[in-house]
Design an enzyme around this catalytic site. Structure first.
Site, PDB file in Angstrom:
ATOM      1  N   ARG A 205       1.710 -18.574 106.626  1.00 14.05           N
ATOM      2  CA  ARG A 205       1.113 -19.849 107.057  1.00 14.05           C
ATOM      3  C   ARG A 205       1.902 -20.452 108.206  1.00 14.05           C
ATOM      4  NH1 ARG A 205       1.639 -21.672 101.490  1.00 14.05           N
ATOM      5  NH2 ARG A 205      -0.174 -20.837 100.382  1.00 14.05           N
TER       6      ARG A 205
ATOM      7  N   GLU B 123      15.295  -9.502  86.780  1.00 17.12           N
ATOM      8  CA  GLU B 123      14.320  -8.401  86.740  1.00 17.12           C
ATOM      9  C   GLU B 123      14.844  -7.225  87.546  1.00 17.12           C
ATOM     10  OE1 GLU B 123      10.379  -9.555  87.958  1.00 17.12           O
ATOM     11  OE2 GLU B 123      10.315 -11.188  86.486  1.00 17.12           O
TER      12      GLU B 123
ATOM     13  N   ARG C 115       5.506   1.598  88.071  1.00 18.38           N
ATOM     14  CA  ARG C 115       6.865   1.063  88.125  1.00 18.38           C
ATOM     15  C   ARG C 115       7.082   0.252  86.865  1.00 18.38           C
ATOM     16  NH1 ARG C 115      10.838   2.901  90.857  1.00 18.38           N
ATOM     17  NH2 ARG C 115      11.723   0.917  91.580  1.00 18.38           N
TER      18      ARG C 115
ATOM     19  N   TYR D 175      -3.789  -3.351  90.213  1.00 23.57           N
ATOM     20  CA  TYR D 175      -2.764  -4.396  90.243  1.00 23.57           C
ATOM     21  C   TYR D 175      -3.425  -5.771  90.118  1.00 23.57           C
ATOM     22  CZ  TYR D 175       1.543  -6.345  92.557  1.00 23.57           C
ATOM     23  OH  TYR D 175       2.691  -7.017  92.905  1.00 23.57           O
TER      24      TYR D 175
ATOM     25  N   ASP E 253      -4.123  -9.645  88.870  1.00 24.22           N
ATOM     26  CA  ASP E 253      -3.494 -10.848  88.332  1.00 24.22           C
ATOM     27  C   ASP E 253      -4.315 -11.343  87.136  1.00 24.22           C
ATOM     28  OD1 ASP E 253      -1.240 -11.139  89.894  1.00 24.22           O
ATOM     29  OD2 ASP E 253      -2.340 -12.103  91.523  1.00 24.22           O
TER      30      ASP E 253
ATOM     31  N   ARG F 114      14.562 -10.500  91.113  1.00 31.57           N
ATOM     32  CA  ARG F 114      14.371 -11.943  90.917  1.00 31.57           C
ATOM     33  C   ARG F 114      15.221 -12.433  89.763  1.00 31.57           C
ATOM     34  NH1 ARG F 114       7.738 -11.856  91.234  1.00 31.57           N
ATOM     35  NH2 ARG F 114       7.742 -10.469  89.450  1.00 31.57           N
TER      36      ARG F 114
ATOM     37  N   ARG G 183      -0.805  -9.481  99.718  1.00 24.29           N
ATOM     38  CA  ARG G 183      -0.903 -10.448  98.612  1.00 24.29           C
ATOM     39  C   ARG G 183      -0.263 -11.779  98.984  1.00 24.29           C
ATOM     40  NH1 ARG G 183      -1.223  -8.921  93.142  1.00 24.29           N
ATOM     41  NH2 ARG G 183       0.507 -10.273  92.533  1.00 24.29           N
TER      42      ARG G 183
HETATM   43  P1  FAD Z   1      -1.503  -5.867  79.260  1.00 19.33           P
HETATM   44  O1  FAD Z   1      -0.928  -7.224  79.191  1.00 19.33           O
HETATM   45  O2  FAD Z   1      -0.634  -4.745  79.693  1.00 19.33           O
HETATM   46  O3  FAD Z   1      -2.117  -5.530  77.832  1.00 19.33           O
HETATM   47  C1  FAD Z   1      -2.402  -4.221  77.386  1.00 19.33           C
HETATM   48  C2  FAD Z   1      -1.986  -4.137  75.937  1.00 19.33           C
HETATM   49  O4  FAD Z   1      -2.390  -2.867  75.406  1.00 19.33           O
HETATM   50  C3  FAD Z   1      -0.459  -4.197  75.758  1.00 19.33           C
HETATM   51  O5  FAD Z   1      -0.139  -5.219  74.840  1.00 19.33           O
HETATM   52  C4  FAD Z   1      -0.099  -2.824  75.215  1.00 19.33           C
HETATM   53  O6  FAD Z   1       0.986  -2.835  74.323  1.00 19.33           O
HETATM   54  C5  FAD Z   1      -1.381  -2.410  74.531  1.00 19.33           C
HETATM   55  N1  FAD Z   1      -1.555  -0.973  74.366  1.00 19.33           N
HETATM   56  C6  FAD Z   1      -1.407  -0.027  75.333  1.00 19.33           C
HETATM   57  N2  FAD Z   1      -1.628   1.197  74.809  1.00 19.33           N
HETATM   58  C7  FAD Z   1      -1.928   1.024  73.510  1.00 19.33           C
HETATM   59  C8  FAD Z   1      -2.248   1.913  72.436  1.00 19.33           C
HETATM   60  N3  FAD Z   1      -2.260   3.249  72.611  1.00 19.33           N
HETATM   61  N4  FAD Z   1      -2.483   1.390  71.211  1.00 19.33           N
HETATM   62  C9  FAD Z   1      -2.432   0.050  71.006  1.00 19.33           C
HETATM   63  N5  FAD Z   1      -2.141  -0.837  71.974  1.00 19.33           N
HETATM   64  C10 FAD Z   1      -1.898  -0.356  73.213  1.00 19.33           C
HETATM   65  N6  FAD Z   1      -0.431 -12.336  86.967  1.00 19.33           N
HETATM   66  C11 FAD Z   1      -0.663 -13.594  87.391  1.00 19.33           C
HETATM   67  O7  FAD Z   1      -1.828 -14.029  87.463  1.00 19.33           O
HETATM   68  N7  FAD Z   1       0.375 -14.429  87.731  1.00 19.33           N
HETATM   69  C12 FAD Z   1       1.671 -14.042  87.670  1.00 19.33           C
HETATM   70  O8  FAD Z   1       2.577 -14.830  87.974  1.00 19.33           O
HETATM   71  C13 FAD Z   1       1.946 -12.703  87.228  1.00 19.33           C
HETATM   72  N8  FAD Z   1       3.210 -12.253  87.157  1.00 19.33           N
HETATM   73  C14 FAD Z   1       3.461 -10.983  86.713  1.00 19.33           C
HETATM   74  C15 FAD Z   1       4.764 -10.566  86.610  1.00 19.33           C
HETATM   75  C16 FAD Z   1       5.056  -9.293  86.138  1.00 19.33           C
HETATM   76  C17 FAD Z   1       6.483  -8.856  86.019  1.00 19.33           C
HETATM   77  C18 FAD Z   1       3.986  -8.409  85.786  1.00 19.33           C
HETATM   78  C19 FAD Z   1       4.280  -7.011  85.294  1.00 19.33           C
HETATM   79  C20 FAD Z   1       2.667  -8.827  85.890  1.00 19.33           C
HETATM   80  C21 FAD Z   1       2.379 -10.110  86.351  1.00 19.33           C
HETATM   81  N9  FAD Z   1       1.076 -10.584  86.412  1.00 19.33           N
HETATM   82  C22 FAD Z   1       0.836 -11.867  86.864  1.00 19.33           C
HETATM   83  C23 FAD Z   1      -0.073  -9.751  85.980  1.00 19.33           C
HETATM   84  C24 FAD Z   1      -0.439  -9.957  84.507  1.00 19.33           C
HETATM   85  O9  FAD Z   1       0.664  -9.596  83.694  1.00 19.33           O
HETATM   86  C25 FAD Z   1      -1.647  -9.095  84.185  1.00 19.33           C
HETATM   87  O10 FAD Z   1      -2.757  -9.458  84.984  1.00 19.33           O
HETATM   88  C26 FAD Z   1      -2.109  -9.190  82.724  1.00 19.33           C
HETATM   89  O11 FAD Z   1      -1.049  -9.221  81.813  1.00 19.33           O
HETATM   90  C27 FAD Z   1      -2.969  -7.978  82.428  1.00 19.33           C
HETATM   91  O12 FAD Z   1      -3.498  -8.049  81.115  1.00 19.33           O
HETATM   92  P2  FAD Z   1      -4.043  -6.735  80.462  1.00 19.33           P
HETATM   93  O13 FAD Z   1      -4.665  -7.146  79.170  1.00 19.33           O
HETATM   94  O14 FAD Z   1      -4.859  -5.984  81.431  1.00 19.33           O
HETATM   95  O15 FAD Z   1      -2.758  -5.803  80.222  1.00 19.33           O
HETATM   96  N1  UDP Z   2       7.656  -9.337  98.609  1.00 21.09           N
HETATM   97  C1  UDP Z   2       8.727  -9.262  99.460  1.00 21.09           C
HETATM   98  N2  UDP Z   2       9.676 -10.248  99.416  1.00 21.09           N
HETATM   99  C2  UDP Z   2       9.603 -11.272  98.556  1.00 21.09           C
HETATM  100  C3  UDP Z   2       8.500 -11.345  97.677  1.00 21.09           C
HETATM  101  C4  UDP Z   2       7.547 -10.356  97.712  1.00 21.09           C
HETATM  102  O1  UDP Z   2       8.828  -8.334 100.234  1.00 21.09           O
HETATM  103  O2  UDP Z   2      10.509 -12.137  98.546  1.00 21.09           O
HETATM  104  C5  UDP Z   2       6.636  -8.257  98.657  1.00 21.09           C
HETATM  105  C6  UDP Z   2       6.966  -7.119  97.682  1.00 21.09           C
HETATM  106  O3  UDP Z   2       6.544  -5.907  98.282  1.00 21.09           O
HETATM  107  C7  UDP Z   2       6.097  -7.446  96.493  1.00 21.09           C
HETATM  108  C8  UDP Z   2       4.851  -7.995  97.185  1.00 21.09           C
HETATM  109  O4  UDP Z   2       5.370  -8.739  98.297  1.00 21.09           O
HETATM  110  O5  UDP Z   2       5.818  -6.302  95.710  1.00 21.09           O
HETATM  111  C9  UDP Z   2       3.987  -8.869  96.317  1.00 21.09           C
HETATM  112  O6  UDP Z   2       4.790  -9.928  95.836  1.00 21.09           O
HETATM  113  P1  UDP Z   2       4.405 -10.704  94.503  1.00 21.09           P
HETATM  114  O7  UDP Z   2       5.312 -11.857  94.377  1.00 21.09           O
HETATM  115  O8  UDP Z   2       2.950 -10.957  94.509  1.00 21.09           O
HETATM  116  O9  UDP Z   2       4.784  -9.605  93.415  1.00 21.09           O
HETATM  117  P2  UDP Z   2       4.572  -9.598  91.819  1.00 21.09           P
HETATM  118  O10 UDP Z   2       4.657 -11.022  91.355  1.00 21.09           O
HETATM  119  O11 UDP Z   2       3.251  -8.992  91.602  1.00 21.09           O
HETATM  120  O12 UDP Z   2       5.701  -8.762  91.335  1.00 21.09           O
END
Ligand code: FAD
Ligand code: UDP
Length: 366
Positions: free
Chosen positions: A176, A300, A249, A348, A350, A280, A172
């Protein structure tokens, strides 16, 4: 005849985009969400002038012009280039792995010198094709960066040894041989000026939304409300874990408000040693250059998922992929249920991928 055409389970990004597409076609849409708010994991909360990303930092990035244009319709985006840094025991390195990282680590100035060091460190693999995250990381950036910036962070994040994790996780991150600290390779990048929650509220405008409502707690009742169900929760829960639980996780968030204007000077700082228990620290105000006399930070802490926790990251290793394939066979047989999003597809994704998926899935509905 049902009261609604579509019941959408989950008011996250996937559910909201799917709902919007159906509403725009004149369909009647009911959304049930078990949390007390919409937007799922992209939920933001405004505190003073600061948008707090309550479930971890979210930066929208994509090279898909159609997805970018689509989200612009529901939010004004503030240009933001994610340039996080890695803190290894007090030594600070630029991410993703680029000439700034190599220069700081090895004192080199030119790409050729960095490539030569990586090439010599890669020899420990003996020419073998990488089969796991450790081998993939060493093959991409050598042993020094693997030891300082990847191993500890990854093992904390995923709760497993790098040797036992799939290689795709580390692919991911860009590598560079230029002095470019942009964490993403995508054409478009930003964060909504008034937060993701407002964006999702606009997407859901016109749908009936029930918060604090767990679909699985009374499935017959909710199934009777609509012709088609769009389920975006965990797929194993939908099938009452009949093939066993999928692994995820989770994260615990430690949020603090500090009486200082600027705590760490950047939105995202990664802590890459094994001993620091968090991966982080996010300092939210830096996403939008918010002016505020105080600051809000979030640590986090990754953790193993237990029933009742939020399943943030699907663990797509071989065991779980095989288990998901069993669930997929059941999913394919469903006539009135669609599965979407990160949890419904156990993938997984985005945000831009989730928007793309929801647009494509919605287009298939007649
Ligand atoms: P979710 O946001 O999980 O929505 C699912 C919803 O369903 C939830 O609100 C949940 O409560 C609800 N639900 C589940 N079961 C039930 C039930 N039985 N009844 C009613 N409701 C229910 N993506 C990026 O592009 N850029 C980023 O920088 C980025 N950072 C991230 C950082 C973290 C820590 C995490 C965890 C993810 C990150 N992502 C990022 C990914 C991004 O969060 C997801 O792509 C996006 O939120 C997924 O949307 P979703 O609708 O699939 O899921
Ligand atoms: N990663 C790492 N060191 C860093 C940042 C990321 O080893 O400083 C690795 C780690 O395994 C992580 C993966 O790269 O799960 C993807 O990173 P990303 O920032 O995309 O994770 P997310 O935002 O999805 O948590």
């Amino acid at each position: 005849m049902s009261a609604y055409d579509y019941l959408i389970v989950g008011a996250g990004l996937y559910g909201a985009v799917f709902a919007r597409q159906m509403l725009d076609r004149g369909k009647r849409v009911l959304v049930v969400e078990k949390r007390g708010h919409v937007a799922g994991n992209i939920y933001t909360e405004r505190v003073g002038n600061i948008d707090v990303h309550k479930y971890g930092a979210h930066i929208f990035h994509t090279s898909d012009a159609e997805v970018w244009d689509y989200v612009q319709r529901y939010a004004q985006f503030q240009p933001f280039i994610n340039q996080p840094v890695a803190n290894y025991k007090g030594e600070v390195y630029n991410l993703p792995f680029n000439m700034n990282t190599f220069a700081r680590l090895w004192g080199v100035a030119r790409p050729e010198e960095a490539r030569a060091i990586i090439e010599s460190q890669r020899k420990v693999l003996g020419g073998k094709q990488p089969e796991n995250l450790e081998e993939q990381a060493i093959s991409l950036v050598g042993t020094d960066i693997y030891e300082k910036l990847i191993k500890g962070y990854t093992e904390k994040q995923w709760g497993a040894a790098c040797k036992d994790l799939p290689a795709f996780i580390i692919r991911r991150l860009p590598v560079r041989f230029t002095y470019d600290n942009n964490y993403f390779n995508d054409t478009y990048q930003g964060v909504p000026k008034d937060g993701y929650t407002a964006m999702v509220e606009r997407l859901l405008d016109g749908a009936d939304v029930c918060l604090h409502t767990d679909y699985l707690a009374d499935r017959p009742h909710w199934d009777a409300q609509a012709d088609i169900i769009v389920y975006t929760g965990p797929v194993d829960a939908f099938y009452a874990y009949q093939y066993g639980a999928l692994d995820y996780r989770t994260l615990r968030f430690g949020e603090e408000t500090l009486p200082t204007e600027n705590y760490q000077g950047i939105a995202v700082m990664n802590f890459t040693d094994r001993e620091t228990p968090y991966t982080r620290i996010i300092e939210h105000k830096h996403f939008t250059r918010a002016e505020d006399p105080k600051t809000i930070i979030t640590r986090e802490y990754p953790a193993a998922w237990q029933p009742g926790d939020e399943p943030f990251y699907p663990l797509n290793d071989a065991k779980n992929c095989a288990r998901f394939a069993q669930y997929e066979a059941l999913m394919r047989r469903e006539r009135r249920v669609r599965f979407g999003g990160r949890l419904g597809r156990y993938c997984y994704y985005d945000m831009h991928q989730v928007v793309r998926l929801a647009l494509d899935d919605a287009a298939k509905e007649c």
